[in-house]
Design a protein around this motif. Structure first.
Motif, PDB file in Angstrom:
ATOM      1  N   VAL A  16       0.841  -1.187   0.000  1.00  0.00           N
ATOM      2  CA  VAL A  16       0.000   0.000   0.000  1.00  0.00           C
ATOM      3  C   VAL A  16       0.879   1.241   0.000  1.00  0.00           C
ATOM      4  CG1 VAL A  16      -1.715   1.333   1.266  1.00  0.00           C
ATOM      5  CG2 VAL A  16      -1.864  -1.166   1.189  1.00  0.00           C
ATOM      6  N   GLN A  17       0.526   2.155  -0.851  1.00  0.00           N
ATOM      7  CA  GLN A  17       1.229   3.430  -0.895  1.00  0.00           C
ATOM      8  C   GLN A  17       0.228   4.533  -0.603  1.00  0.00           C
ATOM      9  OE1 GLN A  17       2.884   3.487  -4.821  1.00  0.00           O
ATOM     10  NE2 GLN A  17       4.647   2.240  -4.247  1.00  0.00           N
ATOM     11  N   LEU A  18       0.646   5.478   0.169  1.00  0.00           N
ATOM     12  CA  LEU A  18      -0.228   6.605   0.461  1.00  0.00           C
ATOM     13  C   LEU A  18       0.593   7.778   0.937  1.00  0.00           C
ATOM     14  CD1 LEU A  18      -2.101   5.976   3.854  1.00  0.00           C
ATOM     15  CD2 LEU A  18      -0.180   4.629   3.075  1.00  0.00           C
ATOM     16  N   LEU A  26      -8.439  24.262   5.810  1.00  0.00           N
ATOM     17  CA  LEU A  26      -7.603  23.490   4.891  1.00  0.00           C
ATOM     18  C   LEU A  26      -8.261  22.135   4.687  1.00  0.00           C
ATOM     19  CD1 LEU A  26      -3.845  23.961   5.929  1.00  0.00           C
ATOM     20  CD2 LEU A  26      -4.898  24.627   3.769  1.00  0.00           C
ATOM     21  N   ARG A  27      -8.035  21.571   3.525  1.00  0.00           N
ATOM     22  CA  ARG A  27      -8.504  20.218   3.258  1.00  0.00           C
ATOM     23  C   ARG A  27      -7.301  19.371   2.864  1.00  0.00           C
ATOM     24  NH1 ARG A  27     -13.466  19.208  -0.712  1.00  0.00           N
ATOM     25  NH2 ARG A  27     -14.482  20.236   1.057  1.00  0.00           N
ATOM     26  N   LEU A  28      -7.030  18.389   3.654  1.00  0.00           N
ATOM     27  CA  LEU A  28      -5.943  17.469   3.372  1.00  0.00           C
ATOM     28  C   LEU A  28      -6.485  16.255   2.633  1.00  0.00           C
ATOM     29  CD1 LEU A  28      -4.039  17.546   6.780  1.00  0.00           C
ATOM     30  CD2 LEU A  28      -3.911  19.128   4.851  1.00  0.00           C
ATOM     31  N   SER A  29      -5.645  15.694   1.773  1.00  0.00           N
ATOM     32  CA  SER A  29      -6.039  14.540   0.975  1.00  0.00           C
ATOM     33  C   SER A  29      -5.124  13.371   1.261  1.00  0.00           C
ATOM     34  CB  SER A  29      -5.959  14.869  -0.521  1.00  0.00           C
ATOM     35  OG  SER A  29      -6.750  15.976  -0.842  1.00  0.00           O
ATOM     36  N   CYS A  30      -5.676  12.179   1.099  1.00  0.00           N
ATOM     37  CA  CYS A  30      -4.901  10.956   1.235  1.00  0.00           C
ATOM     38  C   CYS A  30      -5.452   9.962   0.225  1.00  0.00           C
ATOM     39  CB  CYS A  30      -5.015  10.404   2.650  1.00  0.00           C
ATOM     40  SG  CYS A  30      -4.138   8.841   2.906  1.00  0.00           S
ATOM     41  N   GLU A  31      -4.607   9.532  -0.695  1.00  0.00           N
ATOM     42  CA  GLU A  31      -5.041   8.614  -1.740  1.00  0.00           C
ATOM     43  C   GLU A  31      -4.248   7.322  -1.640  1.00  0.00           C
ATOM     44  OE1 GLU A  31      -4.798  10.213  -5.636  1.00  0.00           O
ATOM     45  OE2 GLU A  31      -5.652   8.444  -6.607  1.00  0.00           O
ATOM     46  N   PRO A  32      -4.789   6.338  -0.957  1.00  0.00           N
ATOM     47  CA  PRO A  32      -4.081   5.065  -0.869  1.00  0.00           C
ATOM     48  C   PRO A  32      -4.188   4.279  -2.180  1.00  0.00           C
ATOM     49  CG  PRO A  32      -6.154   4.941   0.300  1.00  0.00           C
ATOM     50  CD  PRO A  32      -6.042   6.333  -0.213  1.00  0.00           C
TER      51      PRO A  32
END
Length: 121
Positions: free
Chosen positions: A1-3, A17-23
């Motif tokens: 898994v990469q994220l 703020l809006r943080l993103s995380c795309e696994p």
């Protein structure tokens, strides 16, 4: 898994703020994505988590009200929306990933590089 968490930056107190995380790299059937932060000189703090299958969310008590976790099903991305930011919210924010377990569990198998959030007063 990469994220990896992204979307950090400098914001004035009271801003958002809006943080993103795309696994990526593994199926998401039982996946849980969590958000953490760590400020200089402080321990890592658990913010909350979302279960991929049913988008059920758990928030740490200190995070309720100003922070929201949600998922974009099309983009396979999990977000941390932060409103009414305070200088004490400044930290490196991380997203993490694991399979299964309780949403309140703070142990994760995979960690992304963090993103810096700075809040000016």
């Amino acid at each position: 898994v990469q994220l990896q968490a992204s979307g950090g930056g400098l914001v004035q107190a009271g801003g958002s703020l809006r943080l993103s995380c795309e696994p990526s790299g593994h199926p998401f059937n039982t996946a849980i994505v969590g958000w953490f932060r760590q400020a200089p000189g402080k321990e890592r703090e658990f913010l909350g988590a979302i279960r991929w299958s049913d988008t059920r969310i758990y928030y740490a008590d200190s995070m309720r009200g100003r922070f929201t976790i949600f998922r974009d099903n099309v983009r396979n991305t999990v977000y941390l929306q932060m409103n009414s930011l305070k200088p004490e919210d400044a930290a490196i924010y991380y997203c993490a990933f694991r399979y299964g377990g309780s949403l309140s569990l703070q142990t994760y198998s995979y960690w992304g590089q963090g993103t810096q959030v700075t809040v000016s007063s």
